[in-house]
Every structure is written in structure tokens, then in C-alpha cells.
Design an enzyme around this catalytic site. Structure first.
Site, PDB file in Angstrom:
ATOM      1  N   LYS A  10     -23.304 -35.530  33.850  1.00 55.34           N
ATOM      2  CA  LYS A  10     -24.083 -35.658  35.085  1.00 55.34           C
ATOM      3  C   LYS A  10     -23.236 -36.284  36.215  1.00 55.34           C
ATOM      4  CE  LYS A  10     -28.541 -35.891  32.686  1.00 55.34           C
ATOM      5  NZ  LYS A  10     -29.893 -36.541  32.697  1.00 55.34           N
ATOM      6  N   TYR A  50     -34.600 -27.714  35.048  1.00 54.19           N
ATOM      7  CA  TYR A  50     -35.527 -28.728  34.537  1.00 54.19           C
ATOM      8  C   TYR A  50     -36.989 -28.306  34.709  1.00 54.19           C
ATOM      9  CZ  TYR A  50     -31.917 -32.283  33.687  1.00 54.19           C
ATOM     10  OH  TYR A  50     -30.849 -33.007  33.194  1.00 54.19           O
ATOM     11  N   PHE A  58     -41.185 -38.204  37.078  1.00 56.66           N
ATOM     12  CA  PHE A  58     -39.784 -38.450  37.410  1.00 56.66           C
ATOM     13  C   PHE A  58     -39.058 -37.205  37.923  1.00 56.66           C
ATOM     14  CE2 PHE A  58     -40.071 -37.712  32.768  1.00 56.66           C
ATOM     15  CZ  PHE A  58     -39.229 -36.600  32.633  1.00 56.66           C
ATOM     16  N   ARG A  86     -26.840 -34.988  20.237  1.00 51.94           N
ATOM     17  CA  ARG A  86     -27.866 -35.985  20.592  1.00 51.94           C
ATOM     18  C   ARG A  86     -27.528 -37.353  20.002  1.00 51.94           C
ATOM     19  NH1 ARG A  86     -31.984 -33.979  23.373  1.00 51.94           N
ATOM     20  NH2 ARG A  86     -33.504 -35.583  22.817  1.00 51.94           N
ATOM     21  N   THR A  92     -32.211 -41.587  25.553  1.00 51.47           N
ATOM     22  CA  THR A  92     -32.303 -41.180  26.961  1.00 51.47           C
ATOM     23  C   THR A  92     -32.135 -42.375  27.899  1.00 51.47           C
ATOM     24  OG1 THR A  92     -33.835 -39.440  26.302  1.00 51.47           O
ATOM     25  CG2 THR A  92     -33.761 -39.976  28.640  1.00 51.47           C
ATOM     26  N   ARG A 103     -24.152 -42.824  26.179  1.00 48.19           N
ATOM     27  CA  ARG A 103     -25.005 -43.457  27.195  1.00 48.19           C
ATOM     28  C   ARG A 103     -24.849 -44.981  27.185  1.00 48.19           C
ATOM     29  NH1 ARG A 103     -29.736 -39.144  26.017  1.00 48.19           N
ATOM     30  NH2 ARG A 103     -29.425 -37.757  27.806  1.00 48.19           N
ATOM     31  N   ASN A 113     -27.973 -41.193  33.576  1.00 45.52           N
ATOM     32  CA  ASN A 113     -27.734 -41.468  32.151  1.00 45.52           C
ATOM     33  C   ASN A 113     -26.578 -40.644  31.573  1.00 45.52           C
ATOM     34  OD1 ASN A 113     -29.076 -39.031  31.980  1.00 45.52           O
ATOM     35  ND2 ASN A 113     -30.503 -39.666  30.389  1.00 45.52           N
ATOM     36  N   HIS A 116     -26.606 -34.807  29.599  1.00 39.64           N
ATOM     37  CA  HIS A 116     -27.778 -34.082  29.101  1.00 39.64           C
ATOM     38  C   HIS A 116     -27.348 -33.302  27.866  1.00 39.64           C
ATOM     39  CE1 HIS A 116     -31.193 -31.326  28.858  1.00 39.64           C
ATOM     40  NE2 HIS A 116     -30.297 -30.391  28.654  1.00 39.64           N
ATOM     41  N   GLU A 127     -30.891 -22.661  27.697  1.00 45.38           N
ATOM     42  CA  GLU A 127     -30.068 -23.437  28.623  1.00 45.38           C
ATOM     43  C   GLU A 127     -28.653 -22.857  28.743  1.00 45.38           C
ATOM     44  OE1 GLU A 127     -32.362 -27.732  28.118  1.00 45.38           O
ATOM     45  OE2 GLU A 127     -30.283 -27.575  27.475  1.00 45.38           O
TER      46      GLU A 127
HETATM   47  P1  CMP Z   1     -32.206 -35.224  30.330  1.00 49.35           P
HETATM   48  O1  CMP Z   1     -31.839 -35.130  28.892  1.00 49.35           O
HETATM   49  O2  CMP Z   1     -31.263 -34.630  31.301  1.00 49.35           O
HETATM   50  O3  CMP Z   1     -33.640 -34.542  30.525  1.00 49.35           O
HETATM   51  C1  CMP Z   1     -34.536 -34.952  31.553  1.00 49.35           C
HETATM   52  C2  CMP Z   1     -34.069 -36.179  32.276  1.00 49.35           C
HETATM   53  O4  CMP Z   1     -35.058 -36.854  33.023  1.00 49.35           O
HETATM   54  C3  CMP Z   1     -33.593 -37.203  31.278  1.00 49.35           C
HETATM   55  O5  CMP Z   1     -32.383 -36.780  30.697  1.00 49.35           O
HETATM   56  C4  CMP Z   1     -33.527 -38.456  32.159  1.00 49.35           C
HETATM   57  O6  CMP Z   1     -32.278 -38.567  32.836  1.00 49.35           O
HETATM   58  C5  CMP Z   1     -34.608 -38.196  33.218  1.00 49.35           C
HETATM   59  N1  CMP Z   1     -35.739 -39.103  33.103  1.00 49.35           N
HETATM   60  C6  CMP Z   1     -36.135 -39.983  34.047  1.00 49.35           C
HETATM   61  N2  CMP Z   1     -37.215 -40.669  33.650  1.00 49.35           N
HETATM   62  C7  CMP Z   1     -37.517 -40.222  32.399  1.00 49.35           C
HETATM   63  C8  CMP Z   1     -38.524 -40.556  31.447  1.00 49.35           C
HETATM   64  N3  CMP Z   1     -39.452 -41.485  31.691  1.00 49.35           N
HETATM   65  N4  CMP Z   1     -38.522 -39.891  30.266  1.00 49.35           N
HETATM   66  C9  CMP Z   1     -37.610 -38.932  30.002  1.00 49.35           C
HETATM   67  N5  CMP Z   1     -36.631 -38.579  30.878  1.00 49.35           N
HETATM   68  C10 CMP Z   1     -36.575 -39.216  32.063  1.00 49.35           C
END
Ligand code: CMP
Length: 140
Positions: A10, A50, A58, A86, A92, A103, A113, A116, A127
Site C-alpha cells: 500500500k 474494494y 471505513f 495472511r 489487519t 504489519r 496497514n 493487502h 482480484e
Molecule cells: P485490506 O486487507 O486492504 O482490506 C480492506 C481494508 O480496509 C483493510 O485492509 C484495512 O486497511 C481497511 N480498514 C479500515 N478499517 C477497517 C475495519 N474496521 N475493519 C477491516 N478493515 C478496515
């Protein structure tokens, strides 16, 4: 089984100049980079990627963040690649991420973070197709 998964480094991690360090985590753990490109996502591209999160509170902040700078997108291939990636990423929310995960080591916040990763083989297929035409994926 040998699987493929989509990984995105990211804007925060690209700006911190840690693409190579994150690639080493993949390579050192049996994940092979079989496609890669750097892109600065348009709003439409980020919203499309997304789309499953469209109704989440969010979503707007997530899209703003993902278009704030270039990202590095790659396909990883290896035994159990989806789960392995993962595990390497960690939770996350970086505050919950186990020590030694990407992370925990490189991320600031739940939005910024660092990475992805696809959450299942079915999502991975969707994807991967979103970013890479089949002819640009180079398995062995
Ligand atoms: P990602 O795996 O890219 O998928 C969705 C993204 O939303 C996640 O990583 C986070 O960076 C972001 N995000 C922000 N707030 C939340 C939340 N409460 N729960 C999950 N993802 C979140």
C-alpha cells in the site's frame, strides 16, 4: 495445494521504501512473485477493487488512502499461498498483529496497514484478474 494470491503493498509502505524488504518476506517463505506492477490507482479503480466494502463505514477513508500514492501489486504463488501470505501479513490492525509480521514491523494504523492480501482462493482469482491479464502472469 499450490495456490495464487493477490498482494498489494500500500502507499504507506511504498513511501517508506520497504518494497524490497517486504518482497524478501515473501521469497524467504516460499512465495514466488509471478507478476508485478506499480500503479497509482484512480478513484474508480480503488472503488472497484474494494467494491465488497462499499457499505462499510471505513470505505471512503480506505479509498482516499489507497489513491494517496502509488502501490505495488503482485501475484504470489506457492503451497497454501493465500493463508501463508495472511500469516506473513499479520492482523489487519497493526496493533493486534503478531511480532515479526509485516504489519507489526511496517504499518501505522488500520488504514495505513502496509499490505493487502486476498482472503480466499476464490477472491484471489477475482482480484488477480482485476489487475493482470492472464498473459502477464509468469508461472515457472
Ligand atoms: P485490506 O486487507 O486492504 O482490506 C480492506 C481494508 O480496509 C483493510 O485492509 C484495512 O486497511 C481497511 N480498514 C479500515 N478499517 C477497517 C475495519 N474496521 N475493519 C477491516 N478493515 C478496515
Amino acid at each position: 495445494a499450490v495456490e495464487r494470491t493477490l498482494s498489494i503493498i500500500k502507499p504507506d509502505a511504498v513511501a517508506k521504501n520497504v518494497i524490497g524488504k517486504i518482497y524478501s518476506r515473501f521469497e524467504d517463505n516460499g512465495l514466488k512473485i509471478i507478476a508485478a506492477r506499480m500503479i497509482h490507482l484512480s478513484r474508480q479503480e480503488a472503488e472497484g477493487f474494494y467494491a465488497v466494502h462499499r457499505e462499510r463505514p471505513f470505505f471512503k477513508d480506505l479509498v482516499e488512502f489507497m489513491i494517496s500514492g502509488p502501490v505495488m501489486v503482485q501475484v504470489l504463488e506457492g503451497e497454501g499461498a493465500v493463508l501463508k501470505n495472511r500469516d506473513l501479513m499479520g492482523a489487519t490492525d497493526p496493533k493486534q498483529a503478531a511480532p515479526g509480521t509485516i504489519r507489526a514491523d511496517f504499518a501505522q494504523s488500520i488504514d495505513a496497514n502496509a499490505v493487502h492480501g486476498s482472503d480466499a482462493p476464490e477472491t484471489a482469482a477475482v482480484e488477480i484478474a482485476y489487475f493482470f491479464p492472464a498473459l502477464n502472469v509468469y508461472s515457472r
